[in-house]
Design a protein around this motif. Sequence first.
Motif, mmCIF file in Angstrom:
data_model
loop_
_atom_site.group_PDB
_atom_site.id
_atom_site.type_symbol
_atom_site.label_atom_id
_atom_site.label_comp_id
_atom_site.label_asym_id
_atom_site.label_seq_id
_atom_site.Cartn_x
_atom_site.Cartn_y
_atom_site.Cartn_z
ATOM 1 N N GLU A 182 -5.230 -1.083 -3.564
ATOM 2 C CA GLU A 182 -6.470 -0.889 -2.822
ATOM 3 C C GLU A 182 -6.216 -0.125 -1.522
ATOM 4 O O GLU A 182 -7.018 0.730 -1.117
ATOM 5 C CB GLU A 182 -7.112 -2.242 -2.508
ATOM 6 N N THR A 183 -5.095 -0.409 -0.863
ATOM 7 C CA THR A 183 -4.764 0.275 0.385
ATOM 8 C C THR A 183 -4.490 1.753 0.148
ATOM 9 O O THR A 183 -4.958 2.616 0.892
ATOM 10 C CB THR A 183 -3.542 -0.382 1.046
ATOM 11 N N SER A 185 -5.646 3.593 -2.197
ATOM 12 C CA SER A 185 -6.872 4.304 -2.573
ATOM 13 C C SER A 185 -7.722 4.673 -1.362
ATOM 14 O O SER A 185 -8.585 5.550 -1.461
ATOM 15 C CB SER A 185 -7.702 3.443 -3.536
ATOM 16 N N SER A 186 -7.481 4.018 -0.221
ATOM 17 C CA SER A 186 -8.267 4.295 0.977
ATOM 18 C C SER A 186 -7.536 5.186 1.974
ATOM 19 O O SER A 186 -8.066 5.462 3.042
ATOM 20 C CB SER A 186 -8.662 2.985 1.665
ATOM 21 N N ILE A 246 -7.000 4.990 -7.743
ATOM 22 C CA ILE A 246 -8.375 5.045 -8.242
ATOM 23 C C ILE A 246 -8.409 4.817 -9.740
ATOM 24 O O ILE A 246 -9.211 4.025 -10.249
ATOM 25 C CB ILE A 246 -9.006 6.402 -7.886
ATOM 26 N N ARG A 294 -7.593 1.185 -10.775
ATOM 27 C CA ARG A 294 -8.730 0.272 -10.564
ATOM 28 C C ARG A 294 -9.803 0.487 -11.616
ATOM 29 O O ARG A 294 -10.379 -0.482 -12.130
ATOM 30 C CB ARG A 294 -9.314 0.512 -9.161
#
Length: 305
Positions: A116-117, A119-120, A158, A161
């Motif tokens: 998640e990190t 992807s940001s 991405i 996920r």
Amino acid sequence: MASFDMSAHVRRINRQDRIATGVLVGIAAFVMLMLAAIVIYILVAGAPKLFDLNFLTGKPQQFKEGGGIGPELFNSFYLLVLTLLISVPLSLGAAIFLSQYAPDNAATAVAKTAIETLSSLPSVVVGLFGFLFFVLYMGWGFSIIAGAVALTMFNIPILVRVIQQALEDVPRSQRDAGLAMGLTRWETTIHVLLPAAMPAIVTGVVLSAGRVFGEAAALIFTAGQSAPVLDFTCLDFSSPSCPWNVFRPAETLAVHIWKINSEGVVPDLTAISNGTAAVLMVCILAFNILARVIGKYLERRLTSE
């Protein structure tokens, strides 16, 4: 004790519902209007170049007008294909492991948080890391392979996920049915879960392709800002003019827009910039439409709905 007026209560909640609905519709309409205005402006401004074959296939000019975007257009698609060839298998394997095999413990939670990190992360940060590691430390220089690996770094989170969510959305009963018939967990994943999740997976891959296709910041520092003249008859994979040489620099459409607006001195700078932006917009819109079409086709084909 005053009696409860039901009719007044109904009128009040109906009025509140209409107000809330109106506000939400207004917000959605504003967003859609802004998006449509941007798309229409770019397409109208670049329309004269969209159907100009010399512009779409010609080489860019440094000092005189009439340049094209042929090398940049090819480089964009070539980089996209290489990025997907690297990122899709890795993402598919990681998603299958996380959704079907990974135990529910602290290590798995850390892995999901890391994904998640990643992807940001801003693409410029990924580009700077790619410049330091792939371009300088690995010695690849400004090259297609450096750009493709850098794009893979923020494309994988991405895709992982998206694929993981697609696999988890498959009804539990289908997984249990496969196991009850004597299939192993791997066989159930390959023959039951993946076909059922394939429409969502393909849609996610195509949509991520659109994001990769329009990326600029990461490629400025990795793939470079030059576009050598390509010779499609050249089979010397070490030559800068060989289109398939992954160690040559490759300016893409998005980087070309940035470069020509920041450093360009050609007389028809505005026309070239608008035309390139229009071509890039058409390609990204095509990716989005293609994702919907393929997703619906696979859903009908695989689920008989």
